[in-house]
Write a protein that holds these residues in place. Sequence first.
Motif, PDB file in Angstrom:
ATOM      1  N   GLU A 197      32.186 -27.664 -30.114  1.00  0.00           N
ATOM      2  CA  GLU A 197      32.297 -28.442 -31.298  1.00  0.00           C
ATOM      3  C   GLU A 197      33.020 -28.128 -32.556  1.00  0.00           C
ATOM      4  N   LEU A 198      33.788 -26.891 -32.551  1.00  0.00           N
ATOM      5  CA  LEU A 198      34.691 -26.570 -33.516  1.00  0.00           C
ATOM      6  C   LEU A 198      36.078 -27.140 -33.673  1.00  0.00           C
ATOM      7  N   THR A 199      36.336 -27.442 -32.619  1.00  0.00           N
ATOM      8  CA  THR A 199      37.730 -28.312 -32.603  1.00  0.00           C
ATOM      9  C   THR A 199      37.962 -29.140 -33.461  1.00  0.00           C
ATOM     10  N   GLY A 200      39.150 -29.040 -34.170  1.00  0.00           N
ATOM     11  CA  GLY A 200      39.437 -29.610 -35.400  1.00  0.00           C
ATOM     12  C   GLY A 200      39.058 -29.516 -36.680  1.00  0.00           C
ATOM     13  N   ARG A 201      38.317 -28.185 -36.674  1.00  0.00           N
ATOM     14  CA  ARG A 201      37.935 -27.782 -37.987  1.00  0.00           C
ATOM     15  C   ARG A 201      39.053 -26.835 -38.542  1.00  0.00           C
ATOM     16  N   ASP A 202      39.374 -27.195 -39.749  1.00  0.00           N
ATOM     17  CA  ASP A 202      40.512 -26.394 -40.320  1.00  0.00           C
ATOM     18  C   ASP A 202      40.132 -25.243 -41.433  1.00  0.00           C
ATOM     19  N   ASP A 203      38.896 -25.416 -41.295  1.00  0.00           N
ATOM     20  CA  ASP A 203      38.303 -23.995 -42.310  1.00  0.00           C
ATOM     21  C   ASP A 203      37.743 -22.770 -41.297  1.00  0.00           C
ATOM     22  N   LEU A 204      38.098 -23.022 -40.091  1.00  0.00           N
ATOM     23  CA  LEU A 204      37.836 -21.849 -39.389  1.00  0.00           C
ATOM     24  C   LEU A 204      38.852 -21.661 -38.481  1.00  0.00           C
ATOM     25  N   ALA A 205      39.461 -20.471 -38.818  1.00  0.00           N
ATOM     26  CA  ALA A 205      41.001 -20.026 -38.150  1.00  0.00           C
ATOM     27  C   ALA A 205      40.914 -19.734 -36.830  1.00  0.00           C
ATOM     28  N   HIS A 216      40.488 -14.182 -35.956  1.00  0.00           N
ATOM     29  CA  HIS A 216      40.211 -14.782 -37.645  1.00  0.00           C
ATOM     30  C   HIS A 216      39.119 -15.089 -38.043  1.00  0.00           C
ATOM     31  N   THR A 217      38.232 -15.621 -36.805  1.00  0.00           N
ATOM     32  CA  THR A 217      36.770 -15.928 -37.194  1.00  0.00           C
ATOM     33  C   THR A 217      35.899 -15.210 -36.375  1.00  0.00           C
TER      34      THR A 217
END
Length: 317
Positions: free
Chosen positions: A125-133, A212-213
């Motif tokens: 569900e993190l796919t597409g989030r640009d705040d988590l590298a 990175h995350t």
Amino acid sequence: MTRVAAIDCGTNSIRLLVADADLATGELVDLDRRMTIVRLGQGVDRTGRLAPEALERTFAACREYAAVVKEHGAERLRFAATSATRDAENRDEFVRGVLDILGVEPEVVTGDQEAEFSFTGATKELTGRDDLAKPYLVVDIGGGSTEFVVGDDHVRAARSVDVGCVRMTERHLVHDGVVSDPPSEEQIAAMRADIEAALDLAEQTVPLREAHTLVGLAGSVTTISAIALDLPEYDSTAIHHSRVPHERVREITEWLLHSTHAERAAIPSMHPGRVDVIAAGALVLLSIMERIGAEEVVVSEHDILDGIAWKAAEELA
């Protein structure tokens, strides 16, 4: 939508998820999600066997879960058993009991399989989030083992090592059959040395410092988040995707390591089954953050259980 059920049986807890999965959209809709502390791994590190009373606690939870699965009409049930069962000489007794109750044979997954399930459950569900590298480092701190997985859209490297909140507590913080209240500095130092050695082992396979995350999973991590958020009770909605800074993790860990059983039990968001093992779990998390220089941990309530459910849905399809 495909209706599936997943059971994750770990060293400390057994958990059930019944959900509707949509493989096309990547949506997983919970119908029932529950957890029972059964401490299946009680004494396994010392004896190499599953204790009779631990097996009975686990089978009692399985009977409850069987009724829930039947009520919701799941089309497929997948049962994954992890660290404690891998290590036990009498795991056949466990397998037979689960098969009798639930009608499916538990899959005693390898550490690598466990890591892949955890990564899928935590990151889908993190796919597409640009705040988590990317890449992500997904860390699943269990009762008997900790899984490390580095990946972006797919797993790049994974390793399971034998440090977890129950194993570390039983190995280092128990004296004459009782958990130290609080532990001595010598006990804490010995536990820390064990964790650091396990991190050395993990780094032989997984490039931990390239991530990175940092995404943290399982009860030790979610409980730390609940403490950091000062929640009046455990609230998975508030905890899911919360971010806990390194300094706050350090403060909480130091307090847990030097607190008494009564002080930890008084935390409103603390599950009674975690009171004696949370300090060890917190130290594992802190050690990881220090090793890789993580400024924060992103906490996920979605983990190996969700990964098992996705696998069940894929098999049905």
